[in-house]
Design an enzyme around this catalytic site. Structure first.
Site, PDB file in Angstrom:
ATOM      1  N   GLY A  84       1.130  -1.235  -0.306  1.00 16.56           N
ATOM      2  CA  GLY A  84       0.226  -0.081  -0.060  1.00 16.56           C
ATOM      3  C   GLY A  84       0.379   1.656   0.154  1.00 16.56           C
TER       4      GLY A  84
ATOM      5  CB  SER B 224       0.762   3.684  -4.495  1.00 13.42           C
ATOM      6  OG  SER B 224      -0.059   3.018  -3.929  1.00 13.42           O
TER       7      SER B 224
ATOM      8  CG  LEU C 233      -3.774   9.172   3.755  1.00  9.02           C
ATOM      9  CD1 LEU C 233      -2.955  11.076   3.489  1.00  9.02           C
ATOM     10  CD2 LEU C 233      -5.085   9.091   4.504  1.00  9.02           C
ATOM     11  CB  VAL C 234      -0.163   5.560   5.287  1.00  6.81           C
ATOM     12  CG1 VAL C 234       0.900   5.892   6.456  1.00  6.81           C
ATOM     13  CG2 VAL C 234      -1.874   5.695   6.116  1.00  6.81           C
TER      14      VAL C 234
ATOM     15  CE1 TYR D  26     -10.237  -0.255   6.894  1.00  3.57           C
ATOM     16  CE2 TYR D  26     -11.164   0.055   9.177  1.00  3.57           C
ATOM     17  CZ  TYR D  26      -9.925   0.132   7.722  1.00  3.57           C
ATOM     18  OH  TYR D  26      -9.396   0.741   8.212  1.00  3.57           O
TER      19      TYR D  26
ATOM     20  CG  ASN E  81     -11.208   9.768  11.890  1.00  5.96           C
ATOM     21  OD1 ASN E  81     -11.384   8.982  12.938  1.00  5.96           O
ATOM     22  ND2 ASN E  81     -11.552   9.797  10.826  1.00  5.96           N
TER      23      ASN E  81
HETATM   24  P1  NAP Z   1      -4.747   4.130   0.957  1.00  2.00           P
HETATM   25  O1  NAP Z   1      -4.991   5.547   0.767  1.00  2.00           O
HETATM   26  O2  NAP Z   1      -6.257   3.737   0.245  1.00  2.00           O
HETATM   27  O3  NAP Z   1      -3.772   3.619   0.153  1.00  2.00           O
HETATM   28  C1  NAP Z   1      -4.154   1.824  -0.037  1.00  2.00           C
HETATM   29  C2  NAP Z   1      -2.823   1.482  -0.450  1.00  2.00           C
HETATM   30  O4  NAP Z   1      -3.533  -0.760  -0.496  1.00  2.00           O
HETATM   31  C3  NAP Z   1      -2.959   2.219  -2.115  1.00  2.00           C
HETATM   32  O5  NAP Z   1      -1.395   1.954  -2.235  1.00  2.00           O
HETATM   33  C4  NAP Z   1      -3.368   0.549  -2.999  1.00  2.00           C
HETATM   34  O6  NAP Z   1      -3.712   0.353  -4.049  1.00  2.00           O
HETATM   35  C5  NAP Z   1      -2.933  -0.600  -1.440  1.00  2.00           C
HETATM   36  N1  NAP Z   1      -4.155  -1.856  -2.315  1.00  2.00           N
HETATM   37  C6  NAP Z   1      -5.277  -1.968  -1.603  1.00  2.00           C
HETATM   38  N2  NAP Z   1      -5.623  -3.047  -2.254  1.00  2.00           N
HETATM   39  C7  NAP Z   1      -5.224  -3.858  -2.603  1.00  2.00           C
HETATM   40  C8  NAP Z   1      -4.880  -4.510  -3.650  1.00  2.00           C
HETATM   41  N3  NAP Z   1      -6.035  -5.871  -3.529  1.00  2.00           N
HETATM   42  N4  NAP Z   1      -3.750  -5.438  -3.482  1.00  2.00           N
HETATM   43  C9  NAP Z   1      -2.022  -4.452  -3.294  1.00  2.00           C
HETATM   44  N5  NAP Z   1      -2.678  -3.150  -2.742  1.00  2.00           N
HETATM   45  C10 NAP Z   1      -3.898  -2.826  -2.750  1.00  2.00           C
HETATM   46  O7  NAP Z   1      -5.238   4.294   2.143  1.00  2.00           O
HETATM   47  P2  NAP Z   1      -4.488   4.710   3.454  1.00  2.00           P
HETATM   48  O8  NAP Z   1      -4.993   6.003   3.981  1.00  2.00           O
HETATM   49  O9  NAP Z   1      -3.435   5.275   2.752  1.00  2.00           O
HETATM   50  O10 NAP Z   1      -4.886   3.534   4.518  1.00  2.00           O
HETATM   51  C11 NAP Z   1      -2.930   2.982   4.823  1.00  2.00           C
HETATM   52  C12 NAP Z   1      -3.616   1.708   6.168  1.00  2.00           C
HETATM   53  O11 NAP Z   1      -3.990   2.754   7.181  1.00  2.00           O
HETATM   54  C13 NAP Z   1      -4.579   1.263   6.125  1.00  2.00           C
HETATM   55  O12 NAP Z   1      -3.992   0.057   6.682  1.00  2.00           O
HETATM   56  C14 NAP Z   1      -5.496   1.625   6.443  1.00  2.00           C
HETATM   57  O13 NAP Z   1      -6.690   0.669   6.805  1.00  2.00           O
HETATM   58  C15 NAP Z   1      -5.195   2.686   7.311  1.00  2.00           C
HETATM   59  N6  NAP Z   1      -6.029   3.348   8.142  1.00  2.00           N
HETATM   60  C16 NAP Z   1      -6.281   4.247   7.756  1.00  2.00           C
HETATM   61  C17 NAP Z   1      -6.868   5.330   8.208  1.00  2.00           C
HETATM   62  C18 NAP Z   1      -7.840   6.959   7.408  1.00  2.00           C
HETATM   63  O14 NAP Z   1      -7.922   7.818   8.013  1.00  2.00           O
HETATM   64  N7  NAP Z   1      -7.245   6.482   6.148  1.00  2.00           N
HETATM   65  C19 NAP Z   1      -7.057   5.527   9.770  1.00  2.00           C
HETATM   66  C20 NAP Z   1      -6.359   4.391   9.892  1.00  2.00           C
HETATM   67  C21 NAP Z   1      -5.922   3.266   9.476  1.00  2.00           C
HETATM   68  P3  NAP Z   1      -3.127   0.965  -5.451  1.00  2.00           P
HETATM   69  O15 NAP Z   1      -2.539   2.790  -4.550  1.00  2.00           O
HETATM   70  O16 NAP Z   1      -2.359   0.329  -6.349  1.00  2.00           O
HETATM   71  O17 NAP Z   1      -4.863   1.408  -5.721  1.00  2.00           O
HETATM   72  P1  GDP Z   2     -15.445   7.446  10.920  1.00  2.00           P
HETATM   73  O1  GDP Z   2     -14.230   8.076  11.201  1.00  2.00           O
HETATM   74  O2  GDP Z   2     -14.738   6.145  10.395  1.00  2.00           O
HETATM   75  O3  GDP Z   2     -16.706   7.543  10.974  1.00  2.00           O
HETATM   76  O4  GDP Z   2     -15.050   7.897   9.321  1.00  2.00           O
HETATM   77  P2  GDP Z   2     -15.488   9.451   7.880  1.00  2.00           P
HETATM   78  O5  GDP Z   2     -14.441  10.451   7.671  1.00  2.00           O
HETATM   79  O6  GDP Z   2     -15.466   9.260   6.896  1.00  2.00           O
HETATM   80  O7  GDP Z   2     -15.591  10.771   9.058  1.00  2.00           O
HETATM   81  C1  GDP Z   2     -17.425  11.098   9.399  1.00  2.00           C
HETATM   82  C2  GDP Z   2     -17.481  11.756   9.776  1.00  2.00           C
HETATM   83  O8  GDP Z   2     -17.879  12.597   9.877  1.00  2.00           O
HETATM   84  C3  GDP Z   2     -19.232  11.318   9.667  1.00  2.00           C
HETATM   85  O9  GDP Z   2     -19.909  12.160  11.565  1.00  2.00           O
HETATM   86  C4  GDP Z   2     -19.722  12.414   8.565  1.00  2.00           C
HETATM   87  O10 GDP Z   2     -21.526  12.477   9.423  1.00  2.00           O
HETATM   88  C5  GDP Z   2     -18.889  13.531   8.707  1.00  2.00           C
HETATM   89  N1  GDP Z   2     -19.285  13.941   7.249  1.00  2.00           N
HETATM   90  C6  GDP Z   2     -19.840  15.285   7.056  1.00  2.00           C
HETATM   91  N2  GDP Z   2     -18.888  15.309   5.931  1.00  2.00           N
HETATM   92  C7  GDP Z   2     -19.005  14.323   5.019  1.00  2.00           C
HETATM   93  C8  GDP Z   2     -18.386  13.969   4.041  1.00  2.00           C
HETATM   94  O11 GDP Z   2     -18.377  15.168   3.317  1.00  2.00           O
HETATM   95  N3  GDP Z   2     -17.910  13.073   3.751  1.00  2.00           N
HETATM   96  C9  GDP Z   2     -17.460  11.726   4.874  1.00  2.00           C
HETATM   97  N4  GDP Z   2     -16.983  10.372   4.968  1.00  2.00           N
HETATM   98  N5  GDP Z   2     -17.630  11.972   5.604  1.00  2.00           N
HETATM   99  C10 GDP Z   2     -18.281  13.750   6.411  1.00  2.00           C
END
Ligand code: NAP
Ligand code: GDP
Length: 318
Positions: free
Chosen positions: A12, A14, A16-17, A140, A169
């Site tokens: 992963g 490519s 956000l993280v 999830y 988040n």
């Molecule tokens: P993201 O931006 O959506 O990136 C997901 C990554 O996973 C991309 O590099 C994607 O590749 C790769 N991927 C998805 N499906 C795949 C598959 N079947 N085979 C190979 N690669 C695959 O997600 P992120 O936000 O960086 O999240 C990274 C980690 O942090 C995840 O485990 C997520 O659960 C965790 N996390 C995220 C958040 C948040 O708020 N974003 C919060 C807590 C934990 P491509 O770019 O090629 O599609």
């Molecule tokens: P969560 O923290 O896992 O619930 O995920 P989100 O990042 O999607 O945040 C959701 C919270 O933001 C909820 O309270 C939604 O009602 C609020 N929210 C307000 N506007 C938006 C929007 O445009 N997109 C998303 N994803 N959530 C929104």
């Protein structure tokens, strides 16, 4: 630790993280570390044979496992089964290939939204399995909780050093700015971009009252490197800003509206779901290891992300 050569495979890489870790390791390099950042183009990690081929090709000594099906509240509500199945498959393949190829350490990624819905606050690392997760994202959540179960099972049966972090988040450059499927900050940044162009108010879903702790992707990436290099426990560690930095969705929307200097304010669409009211997490364990870590203030980090989105509108995921 020490100076042994490390080949660090970032699944992963490519996203956000992953992109943030790329930047953080450039700012804090180590001579003995070689990083390989994967995207889904390198192979589908849902497929065990493709996963094993990737591991045989790169022979990693360490793995940061980020790859996952990831989405905001509204994407989760529509696709609980896909989130469950895809993430179970990816995690099982990555951990089993890591075991088979003798990887020394794996750091996987959970999330504070996998904690029980009905709980006491603040939530800490010991509470992951204490009750059902919020119904909006149970697919999830259960897939992610299983990583913790697998880490302990691999450790018990094979002595593997597989662990996990639990971020709150996350937001930053390279996020998914899709209007319906992304998380709240990238979703609202994209909506604000359009609202600015069209001279309209910013529409915020739900009541604006839910509370969240947001971590900037670069801060999370720095903490990921600390965990990779120094954290020896199998039990996971929450990577979060302090409890006092928790904010409401309404406050976050206002920071975004201000960053775009929107002239028509914010309106709430209360027909849309709020999701979990709060999931306040304790960073006490993290502070025990990193007492002086400075998180970027939310307003500054959001302004940087808005700037990145404006400059990279054409290439941003949306
Ligand atoms: P993201 O931006 O959506 O990136 C997901 C990554 O996973 C991309 O590099 C994607 O590749 C790769 N991927 C998805 N499906 C795949 C598959 N079947 N085979 C190979 N690669 C695959 O997600 P992120 O936000 O960086 O999240 C990274 C980690 O942090 C995840 O485990 C997520 O659960 C965790 N996390 C995220 C958040 C948040 O708020 N974003 C919060 C807590 C934990 P491509 O770019 O090629 O599609
Ligand atoms: P969560 O923290 O896992 O619930 O995920 P989100 O990042 O999607 O945040 C959701 C919270 O933001 C909820 O309270 C939604 O009602 C609020 N929210 C307000 N506007 C938006 C929007 O445009 N997109 C998303 N994803 N959530 C929104």
């Amino acid at each position: 630790m020490g100076s042994e050569k490390k080949i660090i495979l970032v699944t992963g890489g490519s996203g956000l993280v992953g992109q943030a870790i790329k930047q953080a390791k450039q700012q804090d390099p180590r001579e003995n570390e070689t990083f390989i950042f994967l995207s889904s183009k390198d192979g589908d990690l849902k497929d065990p044979a493709a996963t094993q081929r990737i591991f045989e090709r790169y022979k990693p000594t360490h793995v940061i496992h980020l790859a996952a099906m990831v989405g905001g509240l509204f994407n989760n509500m529509k696709h609980n089964l896909d989130f469950l199945r895809n993430n179970i498959l990816i995690n099982d393949n990555v951990l089993q290939s890591s075991y088979k190829l003798g990887v020394k350490k794996v750091v996987s990624c959970l999330s504070t939204c996998v904690f029980p819905d009905k709980t006491t606050y603040p939530i800490d690392e010991t509470m992951i399995h204490n009750g059902p997760p919020h119904s909006s994202n149970f697919g999830y959540s259960y897939a992610k909780r299983l990583i913790d179960v697998q880490n302990h099972a691999y450790h018990q049966q094979h002595g593997c050093h597989f662990t996990a972090v639990i971020p709150t988040n996350v937001f930053g450059a390279y996020d998914n700015f899709n209007l319906e499927d992304g998380h709240v900050i990238p979703g609202l940044i994209h909506k604000a971009y359009i609202a600015k162009k069209e001279g309209k108010p910013l529409v915020v879903y739900g009541s604006g009252k839910p509370l969240r702790q947001f971590i900037y992707s670069i801060d999370l990436a720095k903490l990921f490197l600390f965990v990779l290099r120094e954290y020896e426990e199998i039990d996971p560690i929450i990577l979060s800003v302090d409890e006092s930095s928790e904010v409401s969705i309404g406050q976050v929307a206002q920071i975004i509206a201000d960053a775009f200097q929107l002239e028509h304010g914010i309106v709430l669409d209360s027909t849309k779901a709020d999701g979990q009211y709060k999931k306040t997490a304790s960073n006490k364990k993290l502070r025990g290891y990193q007492p002086d870590f400075q998180f970027m203030p939310l307003k500054d980090a959001i302004e940087r992300t808005v700037q990145w989105f404006n400059l990279n509108y054409n290439i941003a995921r949306k």
